[in-house]
Design a protein around this motif. Sequence first.
Motif, PDB file in Angstrom:
ATOM      1  N   ARG A 105       0.909  -1.196   0.007  1.00  0.00           N
ATOM      2  CA  ARG A 105       0.018   0.106  -0.102  1.00  0.00           C
ATOM      3  C   ARG A 105       0.844   1.381   0.026  1.00  0.00           C
ATOM      4  O   ARG A 105       1.837   1.345   0.543  1.00  0.00           O
ATOM      5  CB  ARG A 105      -0.865  -0.085   1.328  1.00  0.00           C
ATOM      6  N   GLY A 106       0.129   2.305  -0.831  1.00  0.00           N
ATOM      7  CA  GLY A 106       1.025   3.614  -0.658  1.00  0.00           C
ATOM      8  C   GLY A 106       0.083   4.578  -0.216  1.00  0.00           C
ATOM      9  O   GLY A 106      -1.227   4.416  -0.630  1.00  0.00           O
ATOM     10  N   SER A 107       0.593   5.748   0.418  1.00  0.00           N
ATOM     11  CA  SER A 107      -0.377   6.661   0.650  1.00  0.00           C
ATOM     12  C   SER A 107      -1.167   7.388  -0.567  1.00  0.00           C
ATOM     13  O   SER A 107      -2.244   7.850  -0.250  1.00  0.00           O
ATOM     14  CB  SER A 107       0.291   7.675   1.599  1.00  0.00           C
ATOM     15  N   GLU A 108      -0.493   7.280  -1.443  1.00  0.00           N
ATOM     16  CA  GLU A 108      -1.402   7.818  -2.927  1.00  0.00           C
ATOM     17  C   GLU A 108      -1.737   6.794  -3.650  1.00  0.00           C
ATOM     18  O   GLU A 108      -2.113   7.221  -4.636  1.00  0.00           O
ATOM     19  CB  GLU A 108      -0.346   8.571  -3.583  1.00  0.00           C
ATOM     20  N   ASP A 109      -2.231   5.610  -3.210  1.00  0.00           N
ATOM     21  CA  ASP A 109      -2.771   4.660  -4.219  1.00  0.00           C
ATOM     22  C   ASP A 109      -4.114   4.614  -4.529  1.00  0.00           C
ATOM     23  O   ASP A 109      -4.805   3.846  -5.260  1.00  0.00           O
ATOM     24  CB  ASP A 109      -2.323   3.098  -3.787  1.00  0.00           C
ATOM     25  N   GLY A 110      -4.958   5.413  -3.772  1.00  0.00           N
ATOM     26  CA  GLY A 110      -6.226   5.539  -4.105  1.00  0.00           C
ATOM     27  C   GLY A 110      -7.191   4.660  -3.904  1.00  0.00           C
ATOM     28  O   GLY A 110      -8.452   4.378  -3.997  1.00  0.00           O
ATOM     29  N   PHE A 111      -6.852   3.489  -2.865  1.00  0.00           N
ATOM     30  CA  PHE A 111      -7.603   2.547  -2.345  1.00  0.00           C
ATOM     31  C   PHE A 111      -8.008   2.566  -1.128  1.00  0.00           C
ATOM     32  O   PHE A 111      -7.173   2.996  -0.243  1.00  0.00           O
ATOM     33  CB  PHE A 111      -6.734   1.075  -2.749  1.00  0.00           C
ATOM     34  N   HIS A 112      -9.280   2.271  -0.981  1.00  0.00           N
ATOM     35  CA  HIS A 112      -9.823   2.451   0.352  1.00  0.00           C
ATOM     36  C   HIS A 112     -10.570   1.252   0.726  1.00  0.00           C
ATOM     37  O   HIS A 112     -11.391   0.948   0.005  1.00  0.00           O
ATOM     38  CB  HIS A 112     -10.713   4.042   0.520  1.00  0.00           C
ATOM     39  N   TRP A 113     -10.445   0.876   1.929  1.00  0.00           N
ATOM     40  CA  TRP A 113     -11.540  -0.436   2.314  1.00  0.00           C
ATOM     41  C   TRP A 113     -12.515   0.248   2.692  1.00  0.00           C
ATOM     42  O   TRP A 113     -12.818   1.319   2.991  1.00  0.00           O
ATOM     43  CB  TRP A 113     -10.847  -0.958   3.651  1.00  0.00           C
ATOM     44  N   ASN A 114     -13.674  -0.305   2.108  1.00  0.00           N
ATOM     45  CA  ASN A 114     -15.142   0.142   2.154  1.00  0.00           C
ATOM     46  C   ASN A 114     -15.719  -0.146   3.521  1.00  0.00           C
ATOM     47  O   ASN A 114     -16.693  -0.976   3.439  1.00  0.00           O
ATOM     48  CB  ASN A 114     -15.861  -0.240   0.870  1.00  0.00           C
ATOM     49  N   TRP A 115     -15.136   0.322   4.603  1.00  0.00           N
ATOM     50  CA  TRP A 115     -15.544  -0.161   6.122  1.00  0.00           C
ATOM     51  C   TRP A 115     -16.493   0.955   6.460  1.00  0.00           C
ATOM     52  O   TRP A 115     -16.146   2.169   6.646  1.00  0.00           O
ATOM     53  CB  TRP A 115     -14.222  -0.190   6.817  1.00  0.00           C
ATOM     54  N   ARG A 116     -17.799   0.683   6.743  1.00  0.00           N
ATOM     55  CA  ARG A 116     -18.721   1.558   7.099  1.00  0.00           C
ATOM     56  C   ARG A 116     -18.922   1.213   8.681  1.00  0.00           C
ATOM     57  O   ARG A 116     -19.902   0.165   8.824  1.00  0.00           O
ATOM     58  CB  ARG A 116     -19.982   1.555   6.393  1.00  0.00           C
ATOM     59  N   GLN A 117     -18.151   1.831   9.682  1.00  0.00           N
ATOM     60  CA  GLN A 117     -18.226   1.260  11.039  1.00  0.00           C
ATOM     61  C   GLN A 117     -19.783   1.820  11.658  1.00  0.00           C
ATOM     62  O   GLN A 117     -20.131   2.843  11.448  1.00  0.00           O
ATOM     63  CB  GLN A 117     -17.271   1.732  11.853  1.00  0.00           C
ATOM     64  N   LYS A 118     -20.411   0.865  12.462  1.00  0.00           N
ATOM     65  CA  LYS A 118     -21.696   1.251  13.110  1.00  0.00           C
ATOM     66  C   LYS A 118     -21.423   1.610  14.479  1.00  0.00           C
ATOM     67  O   LYS A 118     -20.144   1.419  14.937  1.00  0.00           O
ATOM     68  CB  LYS A 118     -22.510   0.133  13.089  1.00  0.00           C
ATOM     69  N   LYS A 119     -22.472   1.766  15.401  1.00  0.00           N
ATOM     70  CA  LYS A 119     -22.228   2.157  16.678  1.00  0.00           C
ATOM     71  C   LYS A 119     -23.095   0.992  17.419  1.00  0.00           C
ATOM     72  O   LYS A 119     -24.302   0.903  17.104  1.00  0.00           O
ATOM     73  CB  LYS A 119     -22.504   3.373  17.239  1.00  0.00           C
TER      74      LYS A 119
END
Length: 139
Positions: A105-119
């Motif tokens: 992973r690189g800080s500029e790789d544009g990839f994001h885990w699609n984690w939508r955290q709940k409460k």
Amino acid sequence: MEGCIFCRIVAGELPCRKIYEDELVLAFMDIAPINPGHILVVPKEHHTSSASISEELGGRMFHVGSRLGVACKRALDMDAFNLHLADGTCAGQVVMHAHLHVIPRGSEDGFHWNWRQKKYTNDDEREQVALKILEKLKI
Ligand code: AMP
Ligand code: ZN
């Protein structure tokens, strides 16, 4: 296991770009990388789920995966790596032979885990969930 694509790679019946091999695991380049250097660490024994993998084998997968992650960082000038394992179809497992992804992973790789955290609504709700899990836990 008959018809399993990763068992066929382990048996040498299908090609791969091997990166590492020992008596327990085979690691090879993923054909569709999230980033260049994406590697799969595959147990030589067939396991559909990570849950049937022995402590020794799982430990080796984790050890090899993290060393490969460090090698990727150094070799490819990346900043970090993810180790990822999908267990079950709705968790994203497509190949039903358990495997560990090593994803540089690189800080500029544009990839994001699609984690939508709940409460949790409150601490009691969290406690009820924890108790249910503990009733079924076998280690
Ligand atoms: P998963 O979704 O966790 O089951 O991941 C399966 C991974 O296997 C995907 O990242 C695929 O790109 C990869 N893959 C599938 N077939 C091959 C193959 N023949 N050689 C290398 N990687 C493969
Ligand atoms: Zn298999």
